[in-house]
Design an enzyme around this catalytic site. Structure first.
Site, mmCIF file in Angstrom:
data_model
loop_
_atom_site.group_PDB
_atom_site.id
_atom_site.type_symbol
_atom_site.label_atom_id
_atom_site.label_comp_id
_atom_site.label_asym_id
_atom_site.label_seq_id
_atom_site.Cartn_x
_atom_site.Cartn_y
_atom_site.Cartn_z
ATOM 1 N N ASP A 164 10.547 12.030 17.267
ATOM 2 C CA ASP A 164 10.146 13.392 16.937
ATOM 3 C C ASP A 164 10.717 14.359 17.974
ATOM 4 O O ASP A 164 10.640 14.127 19.167
ATOM 5 C CB ASP A 164 8.618 13.464 16.946
ATOM 6 C CG ASP A 164 8.120 14.692 16.240
ATOM 7 O OD1 ASP A 164 7.272 14.557 15.374
ATOM 8 O OD2 ASP A 164 8.608 15.792 16.555
ATOM 9 N N ASP A 201 9.976 6.035 14.783
ATOM 10 C CA ASP A 201 9.773 7.455 14.524
ATOM 11 C C ASP A 201 10.167 8.209 15.790
ATOM 12 O O ASP A 201 9.654 7.926 16.865
ATOM 13 C CB ASP A 201 8.296 7.700 14.181
ATOM 14 C CG ASP A 201 8.017 9.166 13.893
ATOM 15 O OD1 ASP A 201 8.989 9.945 13.815
ATOM 16 O OD2 ASP A 201 6.839 9.528 13.751
ATOM 17 N N GLU A 247 0.841 -1.198 0.000
ATOM 18 C CA GLU A 247 0.000 0.000 0.000
ATOM 19 C C GLU A 247 0.876 1.248 0.000
ATOM 20 O O GLU A 247 1.750 1.422 0.838
ATOM 21 C CB GLU A 247 -0.919 0.061 1.214
ATOM 22 C CG GLU A 247 -1.751 1.337 1.152
ATOM 23 C CD GLU A 247 -2.599 1.617 2.383
ATOM 24 O OE1 GLU A 247 -2.763 0.719 3.222
ATOM 25 O OE2 GLU A 247 -3.100 2.749 2.475
#
EC number: 2.7.7.-
Lengths: 438, 533
Positions: free
Chosen positions: A129, A127, A63
């Site tokens: 941040d 991830d 996807e």
């Protein structure tokens, strides 16, 4: 982005003309077609996601999602070949490309597949941040990032990378600067891609050692090390400790204000001991004393208390000095990104719409030299190509498609592509050896 | 009865003729091959209900926050098993692997068959699967813990676990790591223990808790932690079995007797589903009021956070947004509510672009189109908020000092706070929450809180804003509960946790009534925070 103009270092392969244009988000949509046609590394990108086509559907059931202009978000895209992917990217010019999992069938049929789509594999992703570090940085906050706070990311990448390699035995790890204030990590080993939900959860929890305790209105990080610290914690500490003074005490001067001192106090997880420490610090230090003095007093006090009598400092707070160091410096993961099988994550080489910067891969061994403030913007890249083309017009009259392949080499994006190619080379070697085994 | 898996049919032709003992050789078994016996429909039901009682005992133990296999846990479970008349299972769990009596063989058979029956009933939804797997694993660990080390070895061999202890030389190579990172064993013990090297994916629970040495993708597991390897395999086995059962359910349900029974089981044992509120519509204008009177602390803090910050991160939006859906805030109201707050800090355009999707999504109108279920306490307690977030269970994530001052700001007296803190400090967050309920509602008993929406509902009932089901016109019980023929012990189907069916059976009239009751209550301007305790 006022700093853009001033921070044109001479790192770029080409000598820049004095006036480098500043990125302007308004014209991003006009620049993207050129970027995707001439600079985006379509071929390496495909080589990555196809994994040597060693598994069925590994590319065509993946996807992909596009975010188009005006935040039009298209999910469940999938492509049969490199040519089709490239064509779609170049005709739609997405502001952002996200990569999702490989599904059991073509994701574009998601409405008609009975039982819905089931993800079958997906890279293990992390991830990190910068906003999660807001309580430990004084230089910037929110979306801002400077060289000082980038050091948190340097440590995060180093600590995670070594854990993934040594503890889990993963080899194919690519780190990406997310374009503004964070970093992404993609672990692409076969085993990592095939971890089930439980496996992802376990790995994420293993690496996520910080918990937050809501303390008098603010979240205070906790990092319990226990009686005998696990080897992964010790190793993390070994990496983080040498940087502690530089980052926390000098750059950030984190404990340099009364509020900062209370941050330190809040991390002492014993009410009595905290009270004692507070009065000790008040007695021995002036308000607004430099972080280094605060830290020295704290460490001295903790050590002397630990060795003198049996109390909270010698039991519960035995490792408090180390726990505070890790609590402030250990990577702060967005754990849900790692846990989710279905989570979409921005692809490398996208352009961050707010900054115009390219999401470039970087190498962990050179992460300290990586400077997020000088990552090229799309404006700058197009400028570089033009400058190059102008200069070489005389002797490079190659046909359009031939020159395109090498266009990124004319620009400061070159380094990022090289890192990516290196990662691919190793990855492809592993496909070869795997296919030889059968 | 026939519900064996098709692809395995070949494998088990011979099994039919062998005696009980060779068929069920061990108290602890991997549930691999589905049973192929013929059994009477009455026994089928009896076995199913028996196992449900068993699993519910374990469930009660876990909602009491007893640590699995701790002494308190064992004491509680053993007492409850005895009380429920499940002594034979108690023997199975505590006798280890060596018994040879006929009665024990029979229990093994019941254990084995009933597990497979429940797979059929519990393969229907994610929530059911999660519940079932968790309970089955607790049961398995309990049984496994009773085995002696010789029996463990025997078990491993019998079930084709290909694990071999490291040789002294191999152990020596990694000994520093073993000393450092093997949790729960002293250094002296580690010297003596056998260690096994397995891929880390086989011992996820040890990895997750950083409880073993991990190197290059391999975990080093000591004898005491072998259960982790076996448990991981067993869990895979059960989870895959549930998937397979899902495909079989339709076939089995061709027989109406079985289908009715399986469905009744499912309904009686799920607890409540708060996906769609059937009770009443809650206007968003009343949320400020309700947050003070009827929301549990976790939701009240979300509400206050939102009102104060005009923003909330994803975790909080999920937790609070779904809760609001569950108490009866409509999609339109929900959109309006979030928009009004968020647009105090951002323009409407940005809100529409970045956040509206999320709200539609929660109501099952966008994306995967799943109508999401509001979070239960179990999930909320598990979710830890990161800085700047407000979700999670405040009893867990707040430090005692701030929690105390929060509670006192909410009008609790010092002694009341101590009462709540007594449980919180021992890790019994839900009981603490129940205490908080009892105190703020002047209730005589403290309710068991397992879900914020059930807190809200209890609160509304206690305050008289919503009616307890029994107060309304007697619901047509017979219609609501599918009759189970030949059910051995039907009383358990009448338990308190069976309210779900009552709800469904209730009439539109009641909805109207309660709406009226709510609006009347607001006219009264009832504010519990004003009441002095």
């Amino acid at each position: 982005m006022p700093e853009q103009a001033t921070e044109q270092e001479n790192q770029t392969p080409q000598q820049q003309a004095a006036a480098v244009p500043v990125y302007n988000p308004e014209v991003l949509q006009d620049m993207l077609p050129v970027y995707y046609r001439r600079l985006f590394p379509h071929q390496p990108f495909y080589r990555w996601l196809s994994y040597g086509l060693t598994e069925d559907g590994v590319f065509c059931n993946r996807e992909i999602s596009f975010t188009l202009q005006d935040d039009i978000y298209i999910r469940y895209l999938c492509f049969e070949s490199q040519a089709e992917l490239e064509k779609e990217i170049c005709s739609r010019n997405p502001v952002k490309i996200d990569i999702g999992p490989v599904m059991h069938t073509r994701p574009k049929n998601h409405r008609t597949v009975p039982g819905g789509l089931t993800p079958v594999q997906r890279e293990l992703v992390f991830d990190i941040d910068m906003t999660d570090y807001d309580d430990v940085r004084t230089c910037c906050s929110g979306a801002g990032v400077c060289l000082k706070c980038w050091k948190f990311m340097v440590l995060a990448a180093r600590i995670l990378d070594v854990a993934l390699r040594e503890d889990f035995g993963f080899e194919h790890i690519i780190w990406i600067f997310s374009g503004r204030r964070g970093i992404h990590c993609w672990v692409c080993d076969h085993q990592a891609r095939h971890l089930d939900g439980r496996g992802r959860f376990a790995v994420a929890e293993y690496l996520n050692i910080i918990t937050y305790v809501n303390f008098s209105g603010s979240n205070s990080p906790r990092c319990p090390m226990g009686d005998r610290p696990h080897h992964s914690l010790k190793r993390a500490l070994k990496i983080a400790e040498p940087m502690f003074e530089e980052i926390i005490l000098e750059d950030q001067n984190l404990f340099g204000t009364p509020k900062g001192v209370s941050k330190l106090l809040n991390m002492v997880h014993d009410d009595m001991a905290r009270g004692e420490l507070e009065s000790y610090l008040q007695k021995n230090l002036q308000d607004g004393a430099h972080s280094r003095l605060v830290w020295e007093s704290f460490a001295k006090y903790a050590n002397s208390m630990r060795t003198s009598t049996a109390n909270a400092w010698s039991r519960k707070l035995k490792n408090i000095v180390q726990e505070v160091q890790l609590g402030l410096l250990y990577p702060r993961l967005d754990i849900n990104v790692t846990r989710g099988f279905n989570h979409l994550l921005k692809a490398p080489f996208c352009i961050h719409p707010a900054t115009g910067k390219v999401c470039v891969p970087f190498s962990v061994s050179a992460v300290a030299k990586f400077d997020p403030t000088t990552v090229p913007t799309i404006t700058q890249l197009l400028h570089e190509i033009n400058a190059f083309d102008d200069k070489s017009k005389g002797y490079m009259e190659a046909p359009e498609d031939k020159s395109r392949i090498k266009d990124h080499k004319k620009t400061s994006m070159f380094k990022g592509v090289v890192v990516f190619e290196e990662f691919l080379r190793k990855l492809e070697r592993s496909h070869k050896s795997a296919s030889l085994q059968f | 009865m026939e519900f064996r898996l098709k692809k395995r049919q070949r494998l088990e032709v011979k099994v039919e003729v062998v005696s009980l003992e060779s068929k069920y050789p061990h108290n602890v078994m991997m549930y691999h091959y589905p049973p192929t016996d013929d059994i009477h429909i009455e026994e089928f039901e009896e076995l199913a209900l028996e196992r449900l009682r068993l699993l519910r005992v374990l469930d009660r133990a876990s909602t009491r926050n007893l640590r699995l296999l701790s002494d308190e846990w064992k004491e509680y479970v053993n007492a409850e098993l005895t009380r429920e008349g499940l002594r034979s299972y108690l023997r199975l769990c505590s006798a280890g692997g060596g018994t040879k009596q006929e009665a024990d063989m029979q229990t093994r058979r019941r254990d084995y068959i009933s597990h497979f029956i429940l797979r059929l009933a519990y393969s229907r939804s994610e929530d059911l699967i999660r519940w079932f797997v968790a309970r089955e694993m607790e049961l398995f660990r309990y049984k496994f813990a009773a085995l002696s080390s010789a029996e463990v070895k025997q078990f491993l061999e019998a079930n084709n676990f290909d694990v071999h202890p490291l040789t002294e030389a191999q152990k020596d190579e990694v000994k520093d790591g073993l000393y450092e990172s093997t949790v729960g064993q002293s250094v002296a013990k580690i010297e003596l223990l056998d260690f096994y090297k397995v891929p880390f994916t086989q011992v996820m629970d040890l990895v997750r808790g950083r409880r073993c040495y991990l190197k290059a993708g391999f975990a080093y597991v000591n004898t005491h932690d072998l259960v982790s390897i076996v448990g991981t395999r067993q869990q895979d086995e059960i989870e895959q079995g549930l998937l397979a059962a899902k495909g079989l359910v339709e076939e089995v349900e061709g027989d109406e007797r079985i289908s009715r029974m399986l469905k009744a089981l499912h309904n009686s044992y799920t607890g409540k589903d708060y996906t769609v509120c059937r009770d009443a519509a809650v206007p968003i204008e009343s949320l400020d009021q309700l947050s003070k009177t009827s929301m549990p602390l976790c939701m009240r803090m979300c509400h206050e956070h939102l009102r104060a910050q005009h923003h909330m991160k994803h975790g909080g939006r999920m937790q609070y947004g779904l809760f609001l859906k569950g108490i009866g805030v409509s999609l339109e109201d929900s959109l309006r509510f979030w928009r009004e707050e968020f647009t105090k800090k951002m323009d409407a355009d940005k809100f529409a672009r970045s956040y509206e999707y999320n709200i539609y999504h929660n109501y099952g109108k966008k994306g995967s189109m799943v109508n999401y279920t509001p979070y239960s306490c179990a999930k909320i307690i598990k979710d830890m908020a990161t800085p700047g977030d407000c979700h999670g269970c405040p009893y867990r994530y707040m430090d005692p000092g701030s929690l105390k001052s929060k509670l006192s700001a909410y009008g609790l007296s010092a002694s009341a706070i101590e009462e709540v803190m007594f449980f919180v400090s021992r890790g019994h967050y839900q009981i603490g929450c129940g205490k908080y309920f009892q105190i703020t509602h002047n209730a005589t008993v403290e309710p068991t809180i397992t879900h914020p929406n059930n807190y809200f509902e209890e609160s509304q009932i206690t305050m008289g804003n919503r009616q307890k089901r029994t107060n309304g016109p007697a619901p047509p019980r017979a219609r609501a509960r599918p009759d189970i023929k030949g059910c051995g012990d039907r009383s358990m189907l009448m338990g308190d946790d069976d309210d779900e069916l009552w709800r469904i059976a209730e009439t539109q009239e009641r909805v109207m009534q309660s709406q009226k009751a709510i609006s009347e209550a607001f006219d009264d301007d009832l504010d519990l925070t004003e009441i002095d305790y």
